[in-house]
Design an enzyme around this catalytic site. Structure first.
Site, PDB file in Angstrom:
ATOM      1  N   HIS A  18      -8.552   0.099  -1.410  1.00  0.00           N
ATOM      2  CA  HIS A  18      -9.028   1.210  -0.574  1.00  0.00           C
ATOM      3  C   HIS A  18     -10.113   2.008  -1.303  1.00  0.00           C
ATOM      4  CE1 HIS A  18      -4.698   1.158   1.178  1.00  0.00           C
ATOM      5  NE2 HIS A  18      -5.478   0.682   2.131  1.00  0.00           N
ATOM      6  N   LYS A  42       6.799   2.510  11.053  1.00  0.00           N
ATOM      7  CA  LYS A  42       8.157   1.987  10.852  1.00  0.00           C
ATOM      8  C   LYS A  42       8.903   2.733   9.753  1.00  0.00           C
ATOM      9  CE  LYS A  42       5.491  -1.327  11.130  1.00  0.00           C
ATOM     10  NZ  LYS A  42       4.797  -2.385  10.435  1.00  0.00           N
ATOM     11  N   ARG A  91     -10.200  -7.978   4.565  1.00  0.00           N
ATOM     12  CA  ARG A  91      -9.736  -8.754   3.417  1.00  0.00           C
ATOM     13  C   ARG A  91      -9.805 -10.249   3.682  1.00  0.00           C
ATOM     14  NH1 ARG A  91      -4.570  -5.099   3.068  1.00  0.00           N
ATOM     15  NH2 ARG A  91      -5.310  -4.947   5.191  1.00  0.00           N
ATOM     16  N   SER A 129      -1.061  -2.186   0.645  1.00  0.00           N
ATOM     17  CA  SER A 129      -0.063  -1.183   0.274  1.00  0.00           C
ATOM     18  C   SER A 129       1.324  -1.809   0.295  1.00  0.00           C
ATOM     19  CB  SER A 129      -0.099  -0.011   1.252  1.00  0.00           C
ATOM     20  OG  SER A 129      -1.360   0.600   1.230  1.00  0.00           O
TER      21      SER A 129
HETATM   22  P1  ADP Z   1      -2.776  -1.711   4.208  1.00  0.00           P
HETATM   23  O1  ADP Z   1      -3.144  -2.881   5.087  1.00  0.00           O
HETATM   24  O2  ADP Z   1      -3.066  -1.935   2.765  1.00  0.00           O
HETATM   25  O3  ADP Z   1      -1.427  -1.150   4.480  1.00  0.00           O
HETATM   26  P2  ADP Z   1      -4.156   0.516   5.570  1.00  0.00           P
HETATM   27  O4  ADP Z   1      -3.631   0.453   6.931  1.00  0.00           O
HETATM   28  O5  ADP Z   1      -3.915   1.781   4.845  1.00  0.00           O
HETATM   29  O6  ADP Z   1      -3.779  -0.629   4.564  1.00  0.00           O
HETATM   30  O7  ADP Z   1      -5.692   0.132   5.548  1.00  0.00           O
HETATM   31  C1  ADP Z   1      -6.748   0.961   5.859  1.00  0.00           C
HETATM   32  C2  ADP Z   1      -8.026   0.156   5.856  1.00  0.00           C
HETATM   33  O8  ADP Z   1      -8.297  -0.356   4.557  1.00  0.00           O
HETATM   34  C3  ADP Z   1      -8.067  -1.061   6.777  1.00  0.00           C
HETATM   35  O9  ADP Z   1      -9.372  -1.151   7.316  1.00  0.00           O
HETATM   36  C4  ADP Z   1      -7.792  -2.209   5.834  1.00  0.00           C
HETATM   37  O10 ADP Z   1      -8.340  -3.426   6.314  1.00  0.00           O
HETATM   38  C5  ADP Z   1      -8.521  -1.741   4.602  1.00  0.00           C
HETATM   39  N1  ADP Z   1      -8.014  -2.333   3.362  1.00  0.00           N
HETATM   40  C6  ADP Z   1      -6.757  -2.279   2.883  1.00  0.00           C
HETATM   41  N2  ADP Z   1      -6.654  -2.927   1.704  1.00  0.00           N
HETATM   42  C7  ADP Z   1      -7.901  -3.401   1.419  1.00  0.00           C
HETATM   43  C8  ADP Z   1      -8.455  -4.185   0.347  1.00  0.00           C
HETATM   44  N3  ADP Z   1      -7.700  -4.616  -0.661  1.00  0.00           N
HETATM   45  N4  ADP Z   1      -9.767  -4.495   0.409  1.00  0.00           N
HETATM   46  C9  ADP Z   1     -10.521  -4.084   1.455  1.00  0.00           C
HETATM   47  N5  ADP Z   1     -10.056  -3.367   2.496  1.00  0.00           N
HETATM   48  C10 ADP Z   1      -8.769  -3.024   2.475  1.00  0.00           C
END
Ligand code: ADP
Length: 169
Positions: A18, A42, A91, A129
């Protein structure tokens, strides 16, 4: 006109994947609002306030990045904050289908807001996460994958979970 972007997510907790997206977005836009979704999930590990605290601390070096919370429709939140774009990280192919659908729906709801996709840094392409929480729960090391402040919060959280279990709770 200030070019402002919204980077939405659950950030439960924020990872270096992130942070990489936030840093790159902060180079592209005048201002980036990292928006923690307060829509019901959830089983979150961290409260919204804890997630915001970790994000603010991990982004302290980026003067044009702000942290906020939002609920309801993302495009409405973006519009009311004067944003011109929504930033998303991609990703793998598995992210694509869902994000594609969301981007098209958001465009239909609000034509003036563009969704901008940033490719993950190869180093973090497997990082989420949920995988962090999974590894930490079973005692694995995640150092180098999350900001130091998140390590502290995770240690505290797991410490309290352990003491609850030890107390037979
Ligand atoms: P997660 O899928 O890790 O639970 P979130 O819902 O918090 O994450 O993700 C927020 C945004 O960050 C989304 O657009 C997700 O695709 C992106 N994201 C999460 N992890 C990564 C990563 N390792 N590299 C690039 N983008 C990421």
């Amino acid at each position: 006109m200030i070019k402002r972007a919204i980077y939405p997510g659950s950030f439960d907790p924020v990872t270096n994947g992130h942070i990489d997206i936030i840093e790159r977005a902060s180079n592209l836009f005048d201002e980036v609002i990292v928006a923690v979704s307060t829509n019901i999930e959830k089983s979150p590990m961290f409260t919204i306030d804890e997630r915001k605290e970790m994000l603010s601390s991990a982004c302290a070096h980026l003067s044009n990045v702000k942290v906020d919370g939002f609920n309801g429709l993302l495009v409405r939140y973006a519009e009311s904050n004067g944003a011109i774009a929504i930033v998303k990280g991609l990703r793998a192919l598995s992210d694509f289908e869902f994000e594609f659908e969301m981007a098209l729906m958001n465009r239909r709801l609000e034509r003036r807001i563009e969704t901008v996709f940033l490719m993950t840094n190869a180093e973090y392409s497997y990082l989420s996460s949920s995988i962090i929480k999974e590894v930490v729960k079973f005692g694995g090391s995640v150092s180098g994958l999350i900001p130091p402040i998140v390590e502290e919060y995770l240690a505290k959280k797991l410490g309290s979970i352990e003491s609850i279990t030890a107390a037979g709770g």
